[in-house]
Write a protein that holds these residues in place. Structure first.
Motif, mmCIF file in Angstrom:
data_model
loop_
_atom_site.group_PDB
_atom_site.id
_atom_site.type_symbol
_atom_site.label_atom_id
_atom_site.label_comp_id
_atom_site.label_asym_id
_atom_site.label_seq_id
_atom_site.Cartn_x
_atom_site.Cartn_y
_atom_site.Cartn_z
ATOM 1 N N PRO A 86 -19.012 -5.484 33.113
ATOM 2 C CA PRO A 86 -18.284 -4.664 34.092
ATOM 3 C C PRO A 86 -18.949 -3.310 34.375
ATOM 4 O O PRO A 86 -19.013 -2.879 35.533
ATOM 5 C CB PRO A 86 -16.910 -4.474 33.436
ATOM 6 C CG PRO A 86 -16.727 -5.680 32.586
ATOM 7 C CD PRO A 86 -18.100 -5.975 32.045
ATOM 8 N N LEU A 87 -19.461 -2.650 33.331
ATOM 9 C CA LEU A 87 -20.139 -1.368 33.552
ATOM 10 C C LEU A 87 -21.433 -1.550 34.331
ATOM 11 O O LEU A 87 -21.756 -0.754 35.222
ATOM 12 C CB LEU A 87 -20.416 -0.678 32.213
ATOM 13 C CG LEU A 87 -19.204 -0.047 31.520
ATOM 14 C CD1 LEU A 87 -19.595 0.494 30.145
ATOM 15 C CD2 LEU A 87 -18.607 1.065 32.377
ATOM 16 N N PHE A 103 -20.191 3.883 26.116
ATOM 17 C CA PHE A 103 -19.812 2.492 25.861
ATOM 18 C C PHE A 103 -20.924 1.456 26.053
ATOM 19 O O PHE A 103 -20.860 0.376 25.466
ATOM 20 C CB PHE A 103 -18.630 2.105 26.752
ATOM 21 C CG PHE A 103 -17.359 2.829 26.407
ATOM 22 C CD1 PHE A 103 -16.632 2.485 25.279
ATOM 23 C CD2 PHE A 103 -16.901 3.869 27.212
ATOM 24 C CE1 PHE A 103 -15.458 3.151 24.954
ATOM 25 C CE2 PHE A 103 -15.737 4.545 26.892
ATOM 26 C CZ PHE A 103 -15.017 4.185 25.759
ATOM 27 N N LYS A 133 -17.484 -6.612 25.661
ATOM 28 C CA LYS A 133 -16.681 -7.002 26.812
ATOM 29 C C LYS A 133 -16.878 -6.064 27.997
ATOM 30 O O LYS A 133 -16.698 -6.452 29.153
ATOM 31 C CB LYS A 133 -15.205 -7.047 26.414
ATOM 32 C CG LYS A 133 -14.851 -8.183 25.459
ATOM 33 C CD LYS A 133 -13.367 -8.199 25.152
ATOM 34 C CE LYS A 133 -13.018 -9.359 24.218
ATOM 35 N NZ LYS A 133 -11.562 -9.387 23.895
ATOM 36 N N LEU A 134 -17.227 -4.811 27.727
ATOM 37 C CA LEU A 134 -17.387 -3.836 28.800
ATOM 38 C C LEU A 134 -18.782 -3.824 29.410
ATOM 39 O O LEU A 134 -18.997 -3.189 30.442
ATOM 40 C CB LEU A 134 -17.056 -2.425 28.285
ATOM 41 C CG LEU A 134 -15.586 -2.111 28.004
ATOM 42 C CD1 LEU A 134 -15.456 -0.705 27.434
ATOM 43 C CD2 LEU A 134 -14.753 -2.244 29.277
ATOM 44 N N ASP A 135 -19.726 -4.521 28.776
ATOM 45 C CA ASP A 135 -21.118 -4.418 29.211
ATOM 46 C C ASP A 135 -21.308 -4.838 30.666
ATOM 47 O O ASP A 135 -21.831 -4.075 31.487
ATOM 48 C CB ASP A 135 -22.033 -5.262 28.312
ATOM 49 C CG ASP A 135 -22.063 -4.749 26.885
ATOM 50 O OD1 ASP A 135 -21.499 -3.661 26.634
ATOM 51 O OD2 ASP A 135 -22.635 -5.438 26.022
ATOM 52 N N ILE A 142 -19.117 7.579 30.905
ATOM 53 C CA ILE A 142 -18.606 6.317 30.359
ATOM 54 C C ILE A 142 -19.756 5.423 29.894
ATOM 55 O O ILE A 142 -19.704 4.814 28.816
ATOM 56 C CB ILE A 142 -17.744 5.591 31.412
ATOM 57 C CG1 ILE A 142 -16.510 6.424 31.742
ATOM 58 C CG2 ILE A 142 -17.333 4.204 30.922
ATOM 59 C CD1 ILE A 142 -15.717 5.923 32.927
#
Length: 385
Positions: free
Chosen positions: A8-9, A177, A4-6, A173
């Protein structure tokens, strides 16, 4: 593999990769006096980092498919942040340009790597959608970064450089992640010839288009603030807010990249987008109204938003197997080559003429590229997914 963070990062990295230039655009006219430089030379504050970025990307293009993506991305984020912070302490043009050169080395490994990661994480229209989201983020950056730069500049011409330090915690971060999309077993075992790949017309033409759209973008970023300052008395923060209009348009259009691509096809969007940027640049020659200038900035952003997500997607699609990272790096080299060429070429035009001729030159160039995209029908037909 996807989390899920891929995305956005990835989008955050894209934002900071763009802010290296957009943040300072509205501040340039206000750097002339404290740095004891000229209107013609101050554009080199952008041009030096783009030159360094393009040069460093040559190295990235040769190593990116042979090592892990994060082994390049994380150090580059740190270099960008540290060198950007150091710019704050510069007191002369020479030192500032040297630090901007170092900062460009960091930028070199940011955008190509995240574009490649999108290419490895997504396929088909999902890839267009992810590229659209990334382009939407850079559009938001085009809105917020100039505004942030202008506001920070009200505290001092060098304060905007402190903003770059945010990529230092972002590097940590990302290291924790973001997944590694190029595992050891998939890395290139032999030296593929990027030069040979560039002989394929679709690849060569894609990188030429990349150069072109960013040459046009930097015409706006560098020279519109001078119109706003000279003709309408804008401050740096007001100029940043005005330039943000093109970012609003970019973000709005880029967010629809998937549906536009599915409905019209990539090549029609390229023709239309370049034509719209030409109209906007040409309009700046004729208008003396502030409202017309602001409208033309917005129109330019609309054209840019049509072109950029499609080009980003095409860069990953036209790459031969096992060479996506290298081709995407070359593609981004040409982005920064366009950003570097704009202040150099247009400074010569400005020296011998005036701002009207600057915009006339870029307007003509935009329509030449639009005509070429129209003439080469079918180049990307099989890639309209």
């Amino acid at each position: 593999m996807k989390g899920k963070l891929d995305l956005p990062l990835i989008c955050l990295v894209a934002f900071f990769s763009m802010s290296a230039g957009a943040l300072l655009g509205p501040v340039l006219p206000f750097m002339v006096e404290p740095l004891n430089t000229s209107r013609e030379a101050v554009g080199l504050i952008l041009g030096m980092y783009t030159f360094s970025t393009a040069l460093s990307m040559i190295v990235v293009s040769f190593i990116t498919d042979r090592v892990g993506r994060k082994k390049i991305l994380v150090p580059c984020l740190l270099i960008n942040g540290i060198a950007g912070l150091a710019c704050y302490f510069s007191t002369d043009m020479t030192t500032l340009l040297a630090l901007r050169f170092v900062q460009g080395i960091g930028i070199a490994g940011m955008l190509p790597i995240i574009m490649t990661m999108i290419g490895e994480l997504y396929t088909g229209l999902d890839r267009v959608n992810a590229m659209g989201k990334m382009s939407m983020t850079t559009g938001i950056g085009a809105v917020s970064a100039p505004l942030i730069g202008g506001i920070l500049a009200s505290y001092g011409w060098n304060v905007p450089f402190l903003f770059y330090g945010l990529t230092i915690p972002l590097a940590i971060i990302v290291a924790v992640f973001l997944p590694e999309t190029n595992p050891h077993e998939n890395r290139a075992k032999k030296r593929n010839s990027i030069i040979k790949a560039l002989t394929e017309f679709r690849i060569l033409y894609t990188i030429i288009l990349s150069f072109s759209i960013f040459f046009l973008l930097y015409t706006m970023v560098i020279y519109v603030p001078f119109i706003l300052k000279d003709n309408f008395g804008f401050t740096a923060s007001q100029a940043g807010l005005a330039l943000g209009l093109q970012g609003i348009a970019m973000a709005t259009v880029s967010s629809r990249a998937r549906s536009f691509s599915a409905r019209y096809g990539k090549q029609k969007l390229l023709v239309t987008g370049f034509a719209i940027t030409g109209i906007a640049l040409g309009g700046l020659i004729l208008t003396e109204s502030l409202y017309h200038v602001l409208a033309l900035i917005f129109i330019f952003g609309t054209g840019f938003g049509m072109v950029q997500p499609q080009l980003n997607t095409l860069a990953t699609q036209v790459a031969p197997p096992g060479m996506m990272g290298g081709i995407v790096s070359v593609f981004n080299i040409m982005k920064y080559a366009g950003q570097t060429a704009a202040p150099l070429v247009l400074a010569v035009v400005l020296f011998h003429s005036d701002l009207h001729m600057v915009f006339a030159t870029s307007c003509t160039f935009a329509f030449v590229i639009a005509f070429s995209a129209y003439s080469f029908k079918g180049v990307y037909g099989s890639l309209d997914e």
